[in-house]
Scaffold this motif. Structure first.
Motif, PDB file in Angstrom:
ATOM      1  N   SER A 133      42.530 -10.125  -3.833  1.00  0.00           N
ATOM      2  CA  SER A 133      43.561  -9.274  -3.133  1.00  0.00           C
ATOM      3  C   SER A 133      43.116  -8.417  -2.255  1.00  0.00           C
ATOM      4  O   SER A 133      42.077  -7.718  -2.413  1.00  0.00           O
ATOM      5  CB  SER A 133      44.720  -8.532  -4.046  1.00  0.00           C
ATOM      6  OG  SER A 133      45.586  -7.927  -3.437  1.00  0.00           O
ATOM      7  N   ARG A 142      56.947  -9.966  -7.322  1.00  0.00           N
ATOM      8  CA  ARG A 142      58.012 -10.211  -5.983  1.00  0.00           C
ATOM      9  C   ARG A 142      59.248  -9.178  -6.069  1.00  0.00           C
ATOM     10  O   ARG A 142      59.498  -8.638  -7.374  1.00  0.00           O
ATOM     11  CB  ARG A 142      58.667 -11.905  -6.954  1.00  0.00           C
ATOM     12  CG  ARG A 142      56.935 -12.884  -6.871  1.00  0.00           C
ATOM     13  CD  ARG A 142      58.268 -14.250  -7.757  1.00  0.00           C
ATOM     14  NE  ARG A 142      57.177 -15.320  -7.910  1.00  0.00           N
ATOM     15  CZ  ARG A 142      56.859 -15.444  -9.019  1.00  0.00           C
ATOM     16  NH1 ARG A 142      58.133 -15.629 -10.252  1.00  0.00           N
ATOM     17  NH2 ARG A 142      55.950 -16.742  -9.204  1.00  0.00           N
ATOM     18  N   ASN A 199      57.569 -17.564   7.999  1.00  0.00           N
ATOM     19  CA  ASN A 199      58.000 -16.272   7.958  1.00  0.00           C
ATOM     20  C   ASN A 199      58.264 -15.723   7.217  1.00  0.00           C
ATOM     21  O   ASN A 199      57.921 -14.727   6.324  1.00  0.00           O
ATOM     22  CB  ASN A 199      57.352 -15.500   9.172  1.00  0.00           C
ATOM     23  CG  ASN A 199      55.896 -15.997   9.658  1.00  0.00           C
ATOM     24  OD1 ASN A 199      54.642 -16.280   9.888  1.00  0.00           O
ATOM     25  ND2 ASN A 199      55.715 -15.459  10.913  1.00  0.00           N
ATOM     26  N   HIS A 202      58.498 -15.846   3.373  1.00  0.00           N
ATOM     27  CA  HIS A 202      57.286 -14.734   2.945  1.00  0.00           C
ATOM     28  C   HIS A 202      57.963 -13.634   2.431  1.00  0.00           C
ATOM     29  O   HIS A 202      57.587 -13.481   1.678  1.00  0.00           O
ATOM     30  CB  HIS A 202      56.117 -15.267   3.711  1.00  0.00           C
ATOM     31  CG  HIS A 202      54.681 -16.153   3.405  1.00  0.00           C
ATOM     32  ND1 HIS A 202      54.207 -16.134   2.317  1.00  0.00           N
ATOM     33  CD2 HIS A 202      54.890 -17.362   4.795  1.00  0.00           C
ATOM     34  CE1 HIS A 202      53.150 -16.651   2.570  1.00  0.00           C
ATOM     35  NE2 HIS A 202      53.841 -17.677   3.361  1.00  0.00           N
ATOM     36  N   ARG A 203      58.417 -13.018   3.483  1.00  0.00           N
ATOM     37  CA  ARG A 203      59.531 -12.178   3.276  1.00  0.00           C
ATOM     38  C   ARG A 203      60.309 -11.991   2.291  1.00  0.00           C
ATOM     39  O   ARG A 203      60.758 -11.243   1.712  1.00  0.00           O
ATOM     40  CB  ARG A 203      59.854 -11.533   4.714  1.00  0.00           C
ATOM     41  CG  ARG A 203      58.451 -11.041   5.819  1.00  0.00           C
ATOM     42  CD  ARG A 203      58.954 -10.767   7.349  1.00  0.00           C
ATOM     43  NE  ARG A 203      59.967  -9.741   6.810  1.00  0.00           N
ATOM     44  CZ  ARG A 203      60.184  -8.048   6.948  1.00  0.00           C
ATOM     45  NH1 ARG A 203      58.642  -8.161   7.471  1.00  0.00           N
ATOM     46  NH2 ARG A 203      60.247  -7.124   7.681  1.00  0.00           N
ATOM     47  N   ALA A 208      53.041 -10.325  -3.333  1.00  0.00           N
ATOM     48  CA  ALA A 208      52.095 -10.991  -3.318  1.00  0.00           C
ATOM     49  C   ALA A 208      52.216 -12.168  -1.946  1.00  0.00           C
ATOM     50  O   ALA A 208      51.148 -11.974  -2.059  1.00  0.00           O
ATOM     51  CB  ALA A 208      51.673 -11.469  -5.075  1.00  0.00           C
ATOM     52  N   MET A 209      53.355 -12.048  -1.711  1.00  0.00           N
ATOM     53  CA  MET A 209      53.848 -13.638  -0.247  1.00  0.00           C
ATOM     54  C   MET A 209      54.107 -12.655   0.653  1.00  0.00           C
ATOM     55  O   MET A 209      53.433 -13.194   1.637  1.00  0.00           O
ATOM     56  CB  MET A 209      54.598 -13.806  -0.890  1.00  0.00           C
ATOM     57  CG  MET A 209      54.686 -15.475  -2.265  1.00  0.00           C
ATOM     58  SD  MET A 209      54.306 -16.864  -0.459  1.00  0.00           S
ATOM     59  CE  MET A 209      55.724 -17.146   0.056  1.00  0.00           C
ATOM     60  N   LEU A 210      53.582 -11.227   0.457  1.00  0.00           N
ATOM     61  CA  LEU A 210      53.350 -10.409   1.943  1.00  0.00           C
ATOM     62  C   LEU A 210      51.575 -10.416   2.193  1.00  0.00           C
ATOM     63  O   LEU A 210      51.023  -9.759   1.375  1.00  0.00           O
ATOM     64  CB  LEU A 210      54.182 -10.083   1.883  1.00  0.00           C
ATOM     65  CG  LEU A 210      55.431  -9.446   1.788  1.00  0.00           C
ATOM     66  CD1 LEU A 210      55.709  -8.048   2.171  1.00  0.00           C
ATOM     67  CD2 LEU A 210      56.104  -9.960   2.469  1.00  0.00           C
ATOM     68  N   SER A 214      49.000 -13.692  -0.519  1.00  0.00           N
ATOM     69  CA  SER A 214      49.870 -14.245  -0.700  1.00  0.00           C
ATOM     70  C   SER A 214      49.708 -15.601  -1.477  1.00  0.00           C
ATOM     71  O   SER A 214      50.451 -16.314  -2.248  1.00  0.00           O
ATOM     72  CB  SER A 214      50.994 -14.418   0.787  1.00  0.00           C
ATOM     73  OG  SER A 214      49.823 -15.392   1.729  1.00  0.00           O
ATOM     74  N   ASN A 216      47.933 -15.377  -4.500  1.00  0.00           N
ATOM     75  CA  ASN A 216      48.230 -15.335  -5.124  1.00  0.00           C
ATOM     76  C   ASN A 216      49.629 -15.898  -5.895  1.00  0.00           C
ATOM     77  O   ASN A 216      49.899 -15.887  -7.271  1.00  0.00           O
ATOM     78  CB  ASN A 216      47.872 -14.372  -5.840  1.00  0.00           C
ATOM     79  CG  ASN A 216      47.054 -13.506  -5.084  1.00  0.00           C
ATOM     80  OD1 ASN A 216      45.845 -14.210  -6.398  1.00  0.00           O
ATOM     81  ND2 ASN A 216      45.912 -11.748  -4.466  1.00  0.00           N
ATOM     82  N   ASP A 217      51.024 -15.399  -5.047  1.00  0.00           N
ATOM     83  CA  ASP A 217      52.047 -16.477  -6.100  1.00  0.00           C
ATOM     84  C   ASP A 217      51.581 -18.218  -5.824  1.00  0.00           C
ATOM     85  O   ASP A 217      52.140 -18.642  -4.347  1.00  0.00           O
ATOM     86  CB  ASP A 217      53.200 -15.414  -5.176  1.00  0.00           C
ATOM     87  CG  ASP A 217      54.140 -15.631  -5.666  1.00  0.00           C
ATOM     88  OD1 ASP A 217      54.745 -17.126  -6.439  1.00  0.00           O
ATOM     89  OD2 ASP A 217      55.511 -15.155  -5.559  1.00  0.00           O
ATOM     90  N   PHE A 220      53.545 -19.998  -2.963  1.00  0.00           N
ATOM     91  CA  PHE A 220      52.446 -20.279  -1.748  1.00  0.00           C
ATOM     92  C   PHE A 220      52.597 -21.792  -1.629  1.00  0.00           C
ATOM     93  O   PHE A 220      52.918 -22.780  -0.539  1.00  0.00           O
ATOM     94  CB  PHE A 220      51.315 -19.928  -2.030  1.00  0.00           C
ATOM     95  CG  PHE A 220      50.692 -19.805  -0.250  1.00  0.00           C
ATOM     96  CD1 PHE A 220      50.601 -19.298   0.413  1.00  0.00           C
ATOM     97  CD2 PHE A 220      50.048 -21.275  -0.527  1.00  0.00           C
ATOM     98  CE1 PHE A 220      50.190 -19.373   1.796  1.00  0.00           C
ATOM     99  CE2 PHE A 220      48.636 -21.423   0.915  1.00  0.00           C
ATOM    100  CZ  PHE A 220      49.122 -20.330   1.821  1.00  0.00           C
TER     101      PHE A 220
END
Length: 286
Positions: A133, A142, A199, A202-203, A208-210, A214, A216-217, A220
């Protein structure tokens, strides 16, 4: 024979279980963390030096298409019935709807540290420790809908604005362009035009998606399968238009050696965007 990527909301109970088991096996083998590291390494922005292959660039779509194929290959080595499902965020828009169920990706993060406490990817299961990370913390986080400053997911109209543009991409081939399908889908911009489509999702997921880690989630992959599906839809809608640029920018231009043209190698693979425009023999979307 081409295999099928399905809408995650239409997976059977058995298909859900097998997908999750395959994901956990790839993680257990250590392969998953390598996918995270690869994405971090290629998260290069307009203001950074060197080649941009994955983001803020025409090759955003073929790069992530190849990335998805590699993950799918890893899953299918464990269970050849598994494919990456897609999350249609224009339809499944709630924080308690698919895919945020306990038998799929689990739910939102708890208040405070945003740690995910439910589902197979919660830290407490012992199966999903974050090892690669750009921030501290070894658990999945999240913030669905962005609790402190709420936003909504992109709509069908938002997606339509991207799909209606017949040109794949335009100069200067970066995050600042206001025309072209690629950036309208990727979602960079300024003011009211910023954080669209890809985008914005993601937001909306947050945590973790930032940023570059990202991956890691697991959402994704479901998100990018749906983004990849839009490229297929755009190709079907605009059959006379292809990936651009078809030739690399010349010496002395701002984007010289900074982007990937249609017939150039797409790092880190030995493929070109041209090779990845037609994947109908590999997979299709249901």
């Amino acid at each position: 024979m081409a295999y099928v990527r399905k809408n995650v909301s239409r997976l059977t109970r058995t298909e859900r279980r097998r997908f999750i088991e395959a994901m956990l096996m790839v993680k257990r083998r250590g392969e998953y963390d390598e996918f995270v590291r690869l994405h971090i390494a290629h998260f290069v922005g307009d203001g950074d030096r060197g080649l941009r292959a994955a983001h803020m660039t025409p090759s955003f779509l073929p790069w992530h298409r190849m990335f998805l194929l590699d993950l799918e290959e890893a899953l299918r080595r464990f269970d050849d019935s598994v494919t990456v499902p897609y999350w249609d965020w224009t339809r499944d828009r709630g924080t308690n709807s698919t895919p945020w169920t306990d038998d799929l990706l689990g739910g939102n993060g708890r208040p405070g540290d945003r740690r995910v406490m439910t589902g197979p990817f919660a830290r407490g299961t012992g199966n999903w420790t974050i090892r690669a990370s750009v921030t501290a913390g070894d658990f999945l986080t999240r913030d669905l809908g962005r609790s402190r400053s709420p936003i909504g997911l992109p709509t069908k109209d938002d997606l339509k604005q991207a799909l209606d543009d017949p040109v794949y991409d335009v100069e200067p081939w970066n995050s600042t362009v206001s025309r072209g399908f690629r950036n309208k889908l990727e979602g960079w911009g300024r003011g009211p035009e910023s954080w669209r489509n890809h985008n914005r999702v993601h937001r909306w997921v947050g945590g973790a998606m930032l940023g570059g880690a990202s991956v890691n989630d697991p959402v994704f992959w479901l998100h990018h399968a749906f983004v990849d599906m839009q490229w297929t839809r755009w190709q079907q809608r605009h059959r006379n238009h292809r990936y651009l640029p078809d030739r690399p920018p010349g010496r002395g231009t701002v984007q010289y050696r900074r982007i990937v043209a249609r017939h150039e190698r797409l790092p880190p693979w030995d493929v070109t965007p041209d090779d990845l425009e037609d994947v109908s023999r590999i997979y299709r979307y249901a």
